[in-house]
Design a protein around this motif. Structure first.
Motif, short mmCIF file in Angstrom:
data_model
loop_
_atom_site.label_atom_id
_atom_site.label_comp_id
_atom_site.label_asym_id
_atom_site.label_seq_id
_atom_site.Cartn_x
_atom_site.Cartn_y
_atom_site.Cartn_z
N TRP A 118 0.81 -1.22 0.00
CA TRP A 118 0.00 0.00 0.00
C TRP A 118 0.84 1.26 0.00
CZ3 TRP A 118 0.73 3.48 3.86
CH2 TRP A 118 1.36 3.03 5.03
N TRP A 119 2.02 1.19 0.61
CA TRP A 119 2.87 2.37 0.79
C TRP A 119 3.58 2.80 -0.50
CZ3 TRP A 119 7.83 1.01 -0.55
CH2 TRP A 119 8.12 -0.36 -0.54
N ARG A 120 3.65 1.94 -1.51
CA ARG A 120 4.49 2.24 -2.67
C ARG A 120 4.01 3.47 -3.43
NH1 ARG A 120 8.25 -1.75 -4.15
NH2 ARG A 120 8.42 -0.80 -6.21
N GLN A 121 2.70 3.70 -3.48
CA GLN A 121 2.19 4.89 -4.17
C GLN A 121 1.16 5.63 -3.31
OE1 GLN A 121 2.21 5.18 -8.44
NE2 GLN A 121 1.91 2.96 -8.59
N LEU A 143 14.04 8.42 -9.47
CA LEU A 143 13.43 7.21 -10.00
C LEU A 143 14.49 6.14 -10.23
CD1 LEU A 143 10.75 8.52 -12.51
CD2 LEU A 143 10.42 7.70 -10.17
N ASP A 144 15.67 6.54 -10.65
CA ASP A 144 16.77 5.60 -10.82
C ASP A 144 17.20 5.01 -9.48
OD1 ASP A 144 19.08 4.37 -12.35
OD2 ASP A 144 20.21 5.68 -10.98
N LEU A 145 17.31 5.86 -8.46
CA LEU A 145 17.71 5.38 -7.13
C LEU A 145 16.67 4.41 -6.57
CD1 LEU A 145 18.93 8.75 -5.57
CD2 LEU A 145 20.37 6.79 -6.16
N ALA A 146 15.40 4.73 -6.75
CA ALA A 146 14.36 3.86 -6.25
C ALA A 146 14.39 2.50 -6.95
CB ALA A 146 12.99 4.52 -6.43
N ALA A 147 14.64 2.52 -8.25
CA ALA A 147 14.71 1.27 -9.00
C ALA A 147 15.87 0.41 -8.50
CB ALA A 147 14.86 1.56 -10.49
N ARG A 148 16.98 1.05 -8.18
CA ARG A 148 18.14 0.31 -7.67
C ARG A 148 17.82 -0.35 -6.34
NH1 ARG A 148 23.28 4.04 -7.62
NH2 ARG A 148 22.38 5.64 -8.96
N ALA A 149 16.98 0.30 -5.54
CA ALA A 149 16.62 -0.24 -4.23
C ALA A 149 15.47 -1.23 -4.30
CB ALA A 149 16.24 0.91 -3.29
N GLY A 150 14.79 -1.28 -5.47
CA GLY A 150 13.59 -2.11 -5.56
C GLY A 150 12.43 -1.50 -4.82
N THR A 181 10.06 2.46 -4.14
CA THR A 181 9.56 3.63 -4.85
C THR A 181 10.10 4.86 -4.17
OG1 THR A 181 7.55 3.60 -3.49
CG2 THR A 181 7.43 2.55 -5.66
N SER A 182 10.11 5.96 -4.90
CA SER A 182 10.62 7.20 -4.32
C SER A 182 9.54 7.86 -3.47
CB SER A 182 11.06 8.16 -5.43
OG SER A 182 11.78 9.24 -4.88
N THR A 183 9.96 8.83 -2.71
CA THR A 183 9.03 9.68 -1.96
C THR A 183 9.19 11.10 -2.49
OG1 THR A 183 10.65 10.23 -0.25
CG2 THR A 183 9.28 8.28 0.11
N TRP A 184 8.12 11.88 -2.43
CA TRP A 184 8.15 13.25 -2.94
C TRP A 184 7.59 14.18 -1.88
CZ3 TRP A 184 11.02 12.73 -7.08
CH2 TRP A 184 10.92 11.56 -7.85
#
Length: 535
Positions: free
Chosen positions: A5-8, A298-305, A307-310
């Motif tokens: 649920w937290w991803r988006q 977005l690249d950093l989040a993909a590396r971590a598997g 999602t980013s936060t804004w």
């Protein structure tokens, strides 16, 4: 139940002392927040992040914690906390609570025991004490002043923040075990996730030669020897095991102010799972800066598997409706020192840009963290007099920096009343004074105006919920000063950072940040605005 649920998710940060006061004592409380859950539902958020509500002397707005497993009696009771959890869950909302693991307060039972036990005692080993005629280092603390405080028997204790916030010794097994006990305590009460305060600072090594403050200042990256050490992740791997004991697993997000390429370690699936990215918050209202921030994160989040936060605003920074109305490069410390008079704030431009930036942020894949009051377009209260200021920055800087109180002034719910509906009629004044101009930002005023910032946020969150599908993003070719991207499902976000209109993308307009309730009849993307369309 949805473990992801937290991803988006869209999360609203609630600073409890300033949200809603049910009992009229001038301080916001859990009952007041519970009473306002319908506001959160109407707004359209998915979760609440509740800033510290623990017993505290408020030396640092509640981040000086006396007891990590209780509620400050000025804010409520454990029973009222349970009622809040149940009310949020019944409304379909999640709850994230703040965990403050770097330090306790100086009133914590373990710190009092350490002072009473004296040098060399097991009790002192839970904190960072050192002997000597002079402080072990000349470092400056985050709120100003030295990082070492001397006690009556001559030893010094470390505090990276205020003296009332002694740092834990995370090499001590008691400290590790007690924090895991705290995580389970709140998880067992139904909390859905945790926000980890200063997650990058916990582990410390004083065994070798330590740099001076001057050497720290000369370091190319400004890194402190306690900052972002590799061994901090051993702690978070053990916490992840605790989180995964629950079904669904508990979510966590790190406040890790670290070098950009180091964020994925905190956001990994074996660690906390997500990490704050404050890059948009630190960027000017500028197309190139915003696009670079998104691409990088977005690249950093993909590396971590992950999602980013804004984030655009929080309890720690000048509100973005004010930041965007000031000239680029403005020192907010100096601006607050002038009571917000120099340089002059363009309120209309600040709000217009703030709404555009919010439209941009809410169209991105990942989690959006909003801060209470931004849905009202509240500007910073820059002219608070020194006599009412509570932030330790004001005290530790000897009155040369106002600190963060201007974004923590209690919210206006009604246009009238002694506290604009923050507290009940006849209650005590709000703990920070509300300016008279708060009346025009009140929830009841904006509720009736379809073009208001509150109703813009409601529309944006409703549209986001309808349109959000997948986590992809494709940037589109645009003129200079414009950023546009397409999301899965065929919807497009265009943000015009210039002051001149630009052409609309093809498709049906479903959102415009510039006052238009729905976009019918819109022919261009206005200057300093965001438009969403779908094909």
């Amino acid at each position: 139940m949805n473990a992801d649920w937290w991803r988006q998710a869209v999360v609203l940060q609630v600073y409890p002392r300033s949200f809603a006061d049910a009992n009229g004592d001038g301080t916001g409380d859990l009952e007041g927040l519970t009473d306002r859950v319908p506001h959160l539902v109407a707004l359209g958020v998915d979760a609440v992040w509740l800033s510290p509500f623990y017993p505290s002397a408020l030396a640092d707005g509640g981040y000086d914690v006396d007891d990590h497993r209780d509620v400050d009696p000025r804010i409520g009771t454990l029973e009222q906390f349970d009622t809040l959890v149940a009310t949020l869950h019944a409304a379909g909302l999640k709850l994230i609570v703040d965990i403050v693991p770097n330090h306790s307060s100086d009133r914590h039972p373990w710190f009092r025991a350490a002072l009473a036990a004296g040098p060399g005692s097991p009790e002192r080993e839970r904190y960072v004490f050192r002997a000597g005629d002079t402080p072990p280092t000349d470092w400056v603390a985050s709120f100003g002043g030295p990082t070492w405080e001397r006690v009556a028997d001559g030893e010094w204790y470390l505090h990276m923040f205020a003296p009332e916030q002694p740092d834990w010794n995370w090499d001590h097994p008691d400290v590790r075990a007690d924090h895991e006990r705290t995580l389970r305590f709140w998880a067992d009460r139904g909390v859905d996730g945790f926000r980890i305060d200063v997650a990058h600072y916990l582990t410390k090594d004083l065994s070798g030669p330590l740099p001076s403050q001057a050497e720290l200042a000369d370091c190319p990256e400004g890194l402190h020897p306690f900052d972002d050490r590799d061994d901090v992740h051993e702690i978070y791997r053990s916490w992840r095991k605790v989180f995964d004991e629950y079904d669904p697993p508990k979510a966590a997000v790190a406040e890790a102010v670290v070098r950009t390429h180091r964020r994925p370690a905190y956001a990994s699936a074996a660690g906390l799972g997500q990490a704050f990215n404050f890059d948009l918050l630190e960027a000017d209202f500028d197309a190139r800066q915003f696009r670079r921030v998104v691409e990088r994160n977005l690249d950093l989040a993909a590396r971590a598997g992950s999602t980013s936060t804004w984030v655009l605003s929080s309890h720690d920074v000048v509100r973005h409706a004010s930041r965007y109305g000031l000239p680029d490069g403005t020192s907010y410390v100096e601006w607050l020192r002038t009571d917000g008079t120099e340089p002059q704030l363009d309120l209309a431009q600040g709000l217009r840009r703030a709404r555009a930036a919010t439209g941009f942020l809410l169209a991105l894949p990942g989690s959006a963290y909003l801060y209470q009051g931004e849905e009202l377009g509240l500007p910073e209260v820059a002219d608070l007099p020194g006599v009412v200021l509570q932030d330790p920055t004001w005290i530790r800087s000897l009155g040369t920096a106002k600190g963060r109180d201007g974004c923590r002034v209690p919210l206006p719910w009604t246009a009238g009343g002694d506290t604009f509906g923050f507290g009940p009629p006849g209650g005590l004044p709000a703990h920070l004074p509300q300016p008279s101009w708060f009346a025009r930002y009140a929830v009841e005023v904006q509720d009736a105006d379809p073009t208001s910032t509150l109703n813009f946020y409601r529309r944006a969150l409703a549209r986001r919920r309808e349109l959000q599908s997948g986590e992809g993003l494709e940037f589109l070719d645009t003129p200079e000063g414009v950023v546009a991207f397409r999301r899965p499902g065929g919807w497009v976000c265009v943000t015009n950072f210039t002051t001149s209109p630009v052409p609309l993308p093809p498709g049906e307009v479903v959102l415009c940040s510039d006052g238009d309730p729905g976009g019918p009849g819109l022919r261009e993307v206005p200057g300093e605005s965001t438009v969403w369309s779908r094909t």
